[in-house]
Design a protein around this motif. Structure first.
Motif, PDB file in Angstrom:
ATOM      1  N   PHE A 323       0.827  -1.208   0.000  1.00  0.00           N
ATOM      2  CA  PHE A 323       0.000   0.000   0.000  1.00  0.00           C
ATOM      3  C   PHE A 323       0.862   1.260   0.000  1.00  0.00           C
ATOM      4  N   VAL A 324       1.986   1.219   0.705  1.00  0.00           N
ATOM      5  CA  VAL A 324       2.925   2.340   0.639  1.00  0.00           C
ATOM      6  C   VAL A 324       3.477   2.457  -0.773  1.00  0.00           C
ATOM      7  N   ALA A 325       3.790   1.318  -1.389  1.00  0.00           N
ATOM      8  CA  ALA A 325       4.314   1.332  -2.752  1.00  0.00           C
ATOM      9  C   ALA A 325       3.301   1.909  -3.737  1.00  0.00           C
ATOM     10  N   LEU A 326       2.030   1.552  -3.590  1.00  0.00           N
ATOM     11  CA  LEU A 326       1.014   2.060  -4.509  1.00  0.00           C
ATOM     12  C   LEU A 326       0.865   3.573  -4.377  1.00  0.00           C
ATOM     13  N   ARG A 327       0.935   4.081  -3.162  1.00  0.00           N
ATOM     14  CA  ARG A 327       0.875   5.539  -2.997  1.00  0.00           C
ATOM     15  C   ARG A 327       2.093   6.208  -3.631  1.00  0.00           C
ATOM     16  N   TYR A 328       3.219   5.565  -3.489  1.00  0.00           N
ATOM     17  CA  TYR A 328       4.458   6.078  -4.089  1.00  0.00           C
ATOM     18  C   TYR A 328       4.322   6.130  -5.614  1.00  0.00           C
ATOM     19  N   LEU A 329       3.791   5.066  -6.204  1.00  0.00           N
ATOM     20  CA  LEU A 329       3.711   4.953  -7.658  1.00  0.00           C
ATOM     21  C   LEU A 329       2.561   5.768  -8.248  1.00  0.00           C
ATOM     22  N   GLN A 330       1.420   5.779  -7.569  1.00  0.00           N
ATOM     23  CA  GLN A 330       0.224   6.403  -8.141  1.00  0.00           C
ATOM     24  C   GLN A 330       0.087   7.870  -7.779  1.00  0.00           C
ATOM     25  N   ARG A 410      10.593 -13.223   1.493  1.00  0.00           N
ATOM     26  CA  ARG A 410      10.799 -11.789   1.298  1.00  0.00           C
ATOM     27  C   ARG A 410      11.414 -11.475  -0.057  1.00  0.00           C
ATOM     28  N   ALA A 411      11.655 -12.521  -0.861  1.00  0.00           N
ATOM     29  CA  ALA A 411      12.087 -12.338  -2.253  1.00  0.00           C
ATOM     30  C   ALA A 411      11.004 -12.832  -3.209  1.00  0.00           C
ATOM     31  N   ALA A 412       9.750 -12.841  -2.766  1.00  0.00           N
ATOM     32  CA  ALA A 412       8.652 -13.310  -3.611  1.00  0.00           C
ATOM     33  C   ALA A 412       8.572 -12.488  -4.893  1.00  0.00           C
ATOM     34  N   PRO A 413       8.342 -13.123  -6.045  1.00  0.00           N
ATOM     35  CA  PRO A 413       8.218 -12.368  -7.297  1.00  0.00           C
ATOM     36  C   PRO A 413       7.104 -11.330  -7.210  1.00  0.00           C
ATOM     37  N   ALA A 414       7.396 -10.133  -7.695  1.00  0.00           N
ATOM     38  CA  ALA A 414       6.439  -9.027  -7.651  1.00  0.00           C
ATOM     39  C   ALA A 414       6.322  -8.413  -9.037  1.00  0.00           C
ATOM     40  N   PRO A 415       5.204  -7.777  -9.345  1.00  0.00           N
ATOM     41  CA  PRO A 415       5.078  -7.079 -10.629  1.00  0.00           C
ATOM     42  C   PRO A 415       6.171  -6.032 -10.819  1.00  0.00           C
ATOM     43  N   GLU A 416       6.461  -5.727 -12.055  1.00  0.00           N
ATOM     44  CA  GLU A 416       7.581  -4.858 -12.404  1.00  0.00           C
ATOM     45  C   GLU A 416       7.597  -3.538 -11.636  1.00  0.00           C
ATOM     46  N   PRO A 417       6.469  -2.782 -11.537  1.00  0.00           N
ATOM     47  CA  PRO A 417       6.560  -1.496 -10.831  1.00  0.00           C
ATOM     48  C   PRO A 417       7.056  -1.633  -9.397  1.00  0.00           C
ATOM     49  N   LEU A 418       6.724  -2.735  -8.739  1.00  0.00           N
ATOM     50  CA  LEU A 418       7.140  -2.917  -7.348  1.00  0.00           C
ATOM     51  C   LEU A 418       8.619  -3.265  -7.231  1.00  0.00           C
ATOM     52  N   ARG A 419       9.263  -3.550  -8.352  1.00  0.00           N
ATOM     53  CA  ARG A 419      10.686  -3.877  -8.331  1.00  0.00           C
ATOM     54  C   ARG A 419      11.555  -2.664  -8.643  1.00  0.00           C
ATOM     55  N   THR A 420      10.934  -1.506  -8.837  1.00  0.00           N
ATOM     56  CA  THR A 420      11.687  -0.296  -9.184  1.00  0.00           C
ATOM     57  C   THR A 420      11.698   0.727  -8.051  1.00  0.00           C
TER      58      THR A 420
END
Length: 513
Positions: A323-330, A410-420
């Motif tokens: 959720f922190v990541a989504l606020r960061y990205l959006q 903690r290394a679970a695959p994540a969609p591309e935006p979450l890896r940047t």
């Protein structure tokens, strides 16, 4: 001797077509693969449109001939501004489900009914490719669409009798469970072994079903993944917000609002009605103090009034980083040390200073681009997810067996935006789903992660089959009893009793969380 004849000359009957299922409503033709079958877009209720908008689901109509069940139905109406599927078709006529089965057998398989997440405002059952669970787990999986946002939960007092408004999406889920009870045997499923399961808002729905009168006797076990089963909107709050919403869309008169709302174009109702604000997050969803949900789930569970069925419940190690990541990205939110006290105040109110002392920024490294998001995420993960889960597990375990887990890759695959991002998301909210379903949108699992995936499928499917999870290559999973959790890790899952201490649950209990 001619092929196809017996020695007595009688023709050998052709085997039944595995792609065809005959139900009381009509015949369906699905798709068949070597290791599973899929029947997609099956209607379980009538289209909730026109006069049926804002009403409980009505029975689906029967059909003549053979109905194609090879494509997922439209997603339910949702706000394109918060759309994780980037514009795939949405429609009010959306009350369909999808049935994934193992290959045909004389033996009836146990059934898992999966309720999707999406904050009660987005998502669909079609996201979840369940062929791994069907093939390896040897279970039938049903994924469900249900009404979302405003058309799913508007609680305007003009829409029904007092206390009998809102919760249309919850009623849809109950209709799907009744459909499973009545029809799943036609697909090779066992209606006497049904587990209701879900993640996030889907898991919150499962909490509701554990205490909702209309859900009684519709399932035999429950799975709750990453769902903060917390107090939901009380009826007076939901009614007031719904009155304000109706006025804003052009239906201000309570006496005529029902007809007005049912006559509006669907696009007028895409924006969700918000009932509750928590920090920076607005929430919609089921309404308590109603006929459908008389008592808030946490209170009912604490009072021992939940369904007495086995429960598998768990959370992810780093839930809130998503959720922190989504606020960061959006929204471009870039949290700084100066903002940290305000973030905590928005979320935890008068307890913010105590939370800050427990989760100091410098514990999470020297870089403010990283440490503030991680400190804030850790606090909300513990206070709103992990310790709520721990409390729910404890309450439910007083009445029936409970098996608790923490997904800890903690290394679970994540969609591309979450890896940047400048901070790692770790084992964030929803990332465990790709270990159970083929949801795509991220790099493939590594060899160790694939082994963990297979282990999780074994645990989940044996729980669905027997009410107790087990895996041939995994540790014995004890009931929650003394605080035991199964930590799911790619380098070897293990039983731990340190979950509550690691997430500071004793501290959070002093704050009433």
């Amino acid at each position: 001797m001619l092929s196809g004849c017996t020695s007595g000359g009688a023709a050998t009957p052709a085997p039944p077509d595995a792609a065809v299922v005959h139900t009381a409503s009509g015949t369906l033709r699905g798709t068949v693969a070597p290791d599973h079958r899929l029947f997609a877009g099956v209607p379980y209720a009538a289209p909730p449109v026109g006069p049926l908008r804002f009403r409980p689901p009505a029975p689906a109509s029967a059909w003549e001939g053979e109905r194609q069940a090879t494509r997922f139905g439209p997603r339910c109406l949702q706000d394109p501004g918060s759309d994780p599927e980037f514009g795939r078709q949405t429609d009010e006529d959306c009350l369909t489900l999808n049935v994934w089965t193992p290959p045909v057998s004389e033996r009836k398989r146990p059934v898992m009914v999966w309720i999707h997440g999406g904050a009660f405002v987005n998502g669909s059952g079609g996201i979840y490719d369940a062929r791994w669970l069907a093939a390896r787990g040897d279970i039938v999986v049903v994924t469900v669409n249900y009404r979302l946002g405003t058309v799913g939960f508007l609680a305007h007092p003009g829409l029904g009798e007092p206390g009998d408004v809102g919760n249309y999406g919850l009623a849809d889920q109950q209709a799907a469970l009744r459909w499973v009870r009545d029809h799943i045997a036609d697909f090779g499923g066992d209606p006497e072994r049904v587990t209701v399961a879900g993640e996030s808002a889907g898991g919150m729905s499962v909490c509701d079903h554990l205490v909702a009168p209309g859900s009684a006797e519709l399932f035999d076990a429950a799975i709750i993944q990453s769902a903060p089963c917390q107090a939901q909107a009380p009826l007076p709050v939901a009614e007031q917000r719904s009155l304000e919403y109706a006025a804003a869309v052009g239906c201000p008169d309570p006496a005529t609002a029902a007809d007005c709302l049912r006559a509006l174009p669907a696009d007028k109702l895409r924006k969700p009605v918000w009932f509750v604000g928590i920090g920076a997050d607005d929430l919609t969803g089921p309404v308590t103090g109603t006929t459908a949900l008389p008592v808030d789930p946490p209170r009912a569970i604490a009072d021992g009034k939940a369904a007495r069925v086995p429960v598998l419940i768990g959370t992810n190690r780093d839930e809130f980083t998503l959720f922190v990541a989504l606020r960061y990205l959006q929204q471009g939110d870039r949290y700084t040390p100066e903002q940290y006290p305000g973030l905590l105040a928005d979320t935890f109110g008068p307890n913010a200073a105590e939370v800050a002392a427990r989760y100091p920024v410098d514990r999470y490294g020297p870089d403010p681009r990283t440490n503030v998001p991680l400190a804030y995420s850790a606090a909300v993960t513990d206070g709103e997810f992990a310790c709520v889960t721990d409390r729910m597990a404890d309450g439910l375990s007083r009445a029936a067996p409970v098996y608790a887990y923490e997904f800890n890759d903690r290394a679970a695959p994540a969609p591309e935006p979450l890896r940047t991002l400048p901070f790692p998301v770790g084992a964030s909210h929803s990332l465990e789903l790709r270990y159970l379903f083929d949801v795509g949108g991220a790099p493939p699992l590594s060899g160790e992660q694939q082994t963990l995936s297979e282990q999780m499928i074994d645990y989940w499917s044996t729980f669905v089959a027997t009410g107790a999870p087990s895996a041939p290559d995994g540790p014995d999973w004890p009931q929650v009893g003394d605080g035991s959790y199964l930590s799911l890790q790619p380098d070897g899952s293990r039983v731990t009793t340190g979950f509550a201490a690691e997430h500071q649950c004793a501290f959070w209990s002093t704050l009433g969380r």
